[in-house]
Design a protein around this motif. Sequence first.
Motif, PDB file in Angstrom:
ATOM      1  N   UNK A   1      14.227  40.897  38.865  1.00 48.73           N
ATOM      2  CA  UNK A   1      13.189  40.227  38.077  1.00 48.73           C
ATOM      3  C   UNK A   1      11.892  40.125  38.892  1.00 48.73           C
ATOM      4  N   UNK A   2      10.730  40.377  38.287  1.00 43.62           N
ATOM      5  CA  UNK A   2       9.461  40.327  39.031  1.00 43.62           C
ATOM      6  C   UNK A   2       9.241  39.021  39.777  1.00 43.62           C
ATOM      7  N   UNK A   3       9.610  37.897  39.151  1.00 44.91           N
ATOM      8  CA  UNK A   3       9.405  36.609  39.812  1.00 44.91           C
ATOM      9  C   UNK A   3      10.259  36.499  41.066  1.00 44.91           C
ATOM     10  N   UNK A   4      11.476  36.992  40.991  1.00 46.96           N
ATOM     11  CA  UNK A   4      12.349  36.959  42.162  1.00 46.96           C
ATOM     12  C   UNK A   4      11.800  37.854  43.272  1.00 46.96           C
ATOM     13  N   UNK A   5      11.261  39.011  42.883  1.00 44.61           N
ATOM     14  CA  UNK A   5      10.687  39.923  43.876  1.00 44.61           C
ATOM     15  C   UNK A   5       9.471  39.292  44.545  1.00 44.61           C
ATOM     16  N   UNK A   6       8.670  38.561  43.774  1.00 43.43           N
ATOM     17  CA  UNK A   6       7.495  37.894  44.329  1.00 43.43           C
ATOM     18  C   UNK A   6       7.906  36.830  45.345  1.00 43.43           C
ATOM     19  N   UNK A   7       8.878  36.005  44.974  1.00 40.73           N
ATOM     20  CA  UNK A   7       9.360  34.967  45.887  1.00 40.73           C
ATOM     21  C   UNK A   7       9.958  35.610  47.140  1.00 40.73           C
ATOM     22  N   UNK A   8      10.697  36.681  46.955  1.00 43.40           N
ATOM     23  CA  UNK A   8      11.302  37.411  48.071  1.00 43.40           C
ATOM     24  C   UNK A   8      10.236  37.913  49.032  1.00 43.40           C
ATOM     25  N   UNK A   9       9.187  38.533  48.495  1.00 44.78           N
ATOM     26  CA  UNK A   9       8.118  39.061  49.337  1.00 44.78           C
ATOM     27  C   UNK A   9       7.376  37.962  50.078  1.00 44.78           C
ATOM     28  N   UNK A  10       7.064  36.865  49.398  1.00 46.50           N
ATOM     29  CA  UNK A  10       6.360  35.759  50.044  1.00 46.50           C
ATOM     30  C   UNK A  10       7.222  35.110  51.123  1.00 46.50           C
ATOM     31  N   UNK A  11       8.510  34.956  50.832  1.00 44.73           N
ATOM     32  CA  UNK A  11       9.417  34.341  51.806  1.00 44.73           C
ATOM     33  C   UNK A  11       9.510  35.200  53.065  1.00 44.73           C
ATOM     34  N   UNK A  12       9.562  36.518  52.903  1.00 45.56           N
ATOM     35  CA  UNK A  12       9.606  37.398  54.060  1.00 45.56           C
ATOM     36  C   UNK A  12       8.329  37.279  54.883  1.00 45.56           C
ATOM     37  N   UNK A  13       7.184  37.138  54.208  1.00 49.01           N
ATOM     38  CA  UNK A  13       5.917  36.991  54.919  1.00 49.01           C
ATOM     39  C   UNK A  13       5.882  35.734  55.770  1.00 49.01           C
ATOM     40  N   UNK A  14       6.334  34.624  55.197  1.00 55.64           N
ATOM     41  CA  UNK A  14       6.378  33.357  55.938  1.00 55.64           C
ATOM     42  C   UNK A  14       7.356  33.469  57.106  1.00 55.64           C
ATOM     43  N   UNK A  15       8.506  34.071  56.844  1.00 57.39           N
ATOM     44  CA  UNK A  15       9.525  34.218  57.884  1.00 57.39           C
ATOM     45  C   UNK A  15       9.003  35.056  59.050  1.00 57.39           C
ATOM     46  N   UNK A  16       8.300  36.140  58.744  1.00 55.42           N
ATOM     47  CA  UNK A  16       7.791  37.004  59.814  1.00 55.42           C
ATOM     48  C   UNK A  16       6.770  36.276  60.671  1.00 55.42           C
ATOM     49  N   UNK A  17       5.881  35.516  60.031  1.00 52.35           N
ATOM     50  CA  UNK A  17       4.848  34.787  60.773  1.00 52.35           C
ATOM     51  C   UNK A  17       5.477  33.719  61.680  1.00 52.35           C
ATOM     52  N   UNK A  18       6.422  32.975  61.138  1.00 56.76           N
ATOM     53  CA  UNK A  18       7.078  31.920  61.927  1.00 56.76           C
ATOM     54  C   UNK A  18       7.861  32.544  63.081  1.00 56.76           C
TER      55      UNK A  18
ATOM     56  N   UNK B   1       0.004  39.698  61.927  1.00 53.24           N
ATOM     57  CA  UNK B   1       0.981  40.122  60.921  1.00 53.24           C
ATOM     58  C   UNK B   1       0.615  39.585  59.544  1.00 53.24           C
ATOM     59  N   UNK B   2       0.146  38.345  59.493  1.00 53.73           N
ATOM     60  CA  UNK B   2      -0.290  37.761  58.218  1.00 53.73           C
ATOM     61  C   UNK B   2      -1.505  38.524  57.687  1.00 53.73           C
ATOM     62  N   UNK B   3      -2.434  38.847  58.582  1.00 58.74           N
ATOM     63  CA  UNK B   3      -3.624  39.597  58.174  1.00 58.74           C
ATOM     64  C   UNK B   3      -3.251  40.967  57.619  1.00 58.74           C
ATOM     65  N   UNK B   4      -2.271  41.618  58.244  1.00 58.58           N
ATOM     66  CA  UNK B   4      -1.839  42.944  57.786  1.00 58.58           C
ATOM     67  C   UNK B   4      -1.238  42.862  56.382  1.00 58.58           C
ATOM     68  N   UNK B   5      -0.400  41.858  56.139  1.00 60.25           N
ATOM     69  CA  UNK B   5       0.196  41.682  54.814  1.00 60.25           C
ATOM     70  C   UNK B   5      -0.890  41.431  53.775  1.00 60.25           C
ATOM     71  N   UNK B   6      -1.799  40.514  54.089  1.00 56.57           N
ATOM     72  CA  UNK B   6      -2.864  40.166  53.148  1.00 56.57           C
ATOM     73  C   UNK B   6      -3.749  41.367  52.846  1.00 56.57           C
ATOM     74  N   UNK B   7      -4.072  42.146  53.875  1.00 54.20           N
ATOM     75  CA  UNK B   7      -4.940  43.307  53.668  1.00 54.20           C
ATOM     76  C   UNK B   7      -4.249  44.342  52.793  1.00 54.20           C
TER      77      UNK B   7
END
Length: 313
Positions: free
Chosen positions: A104-121, A135-141
Amino acid sequence: MAVPASLPVAVSPVRAGLRRTRATVAAYLGLTKTRIIEQLLVVTVPAMFLAQRGVPSVWLVLATLVGGATAAASAHALNCVADADIDVKMKRTARRPLARGQVPPRHALVFGLALGVLSAVWLAFTTNLLAAALSVAAIAFYVLVYTLLLKRRTSQNIVWGGAAGCMPVVIGWAAVTGTVGWPALVMFAVIFFWTPPHFWALAMRYRDDYAAAGVPMLPVVAAPAQVSRRIVYYSWVMVAATLALLPVTSWIYAAAALLGGAWFLAQSHKLHAAVVAGRSVSSMALFHRSNAYLCGLFVAIAVDAAVGLPVLF
């Protein structure tokens, strides 16, 4: 008594559950585009070797690779969410999980955001804050600038959007030194100028796909000869950029950069000559060889740093 061949064999609930679980895990892994992640990690380690001027801590390398892979996975998952509508129109991407309705698109969105937070931490605690911020800048760009702003609006999308794919070398350097030194920027430039020839070769092969999806990749809006000519131009600039590392490397890297650069230039000129002459040409050959070239160049960087021979200048 044997079960008649015409009757279906019952599948146990446990086995059925395992199949569903495997399918779900495979779908989420598909969102992360693992093959591209492998390529990004290949350039990260050599950047760390050069930053260390030797072999860095194994723990630091592993920590950086885990954080970098997680950040790349986040960017790719979010890219899949943003591009779900065009992925279904392209043969090359029609089997992606969102295009096939596996996630589901919503699940994929949450998955992607969670991975971004996890990588930064993870990077903040295991390397340093600069590596985490990069790493956050690379994701955002990649998501905001390339996917949402440039990709569907300009044929220069991959030129500027490709900057996100250059960030692993800077992150690797920052993880070792806590700074961004000029050699890291040179490696960034090498990948930056390598990306257009690499991707345009792919886009030439899948031109009809991009046209059907309404994505103005250069091969869609320009004649083949114009595309191959730009591939040659960017190849020359890329090879010139590789020579900027000579002051911090030895003859090992110099030999790889000169010989490998000459070989890649020959391949790009060969493609252009075939296109201009109207001969049948496989642009995918250059695409695959560009991967081999970049891998070989960065392996040379790692070996050069690990051996520790005197620099040329």
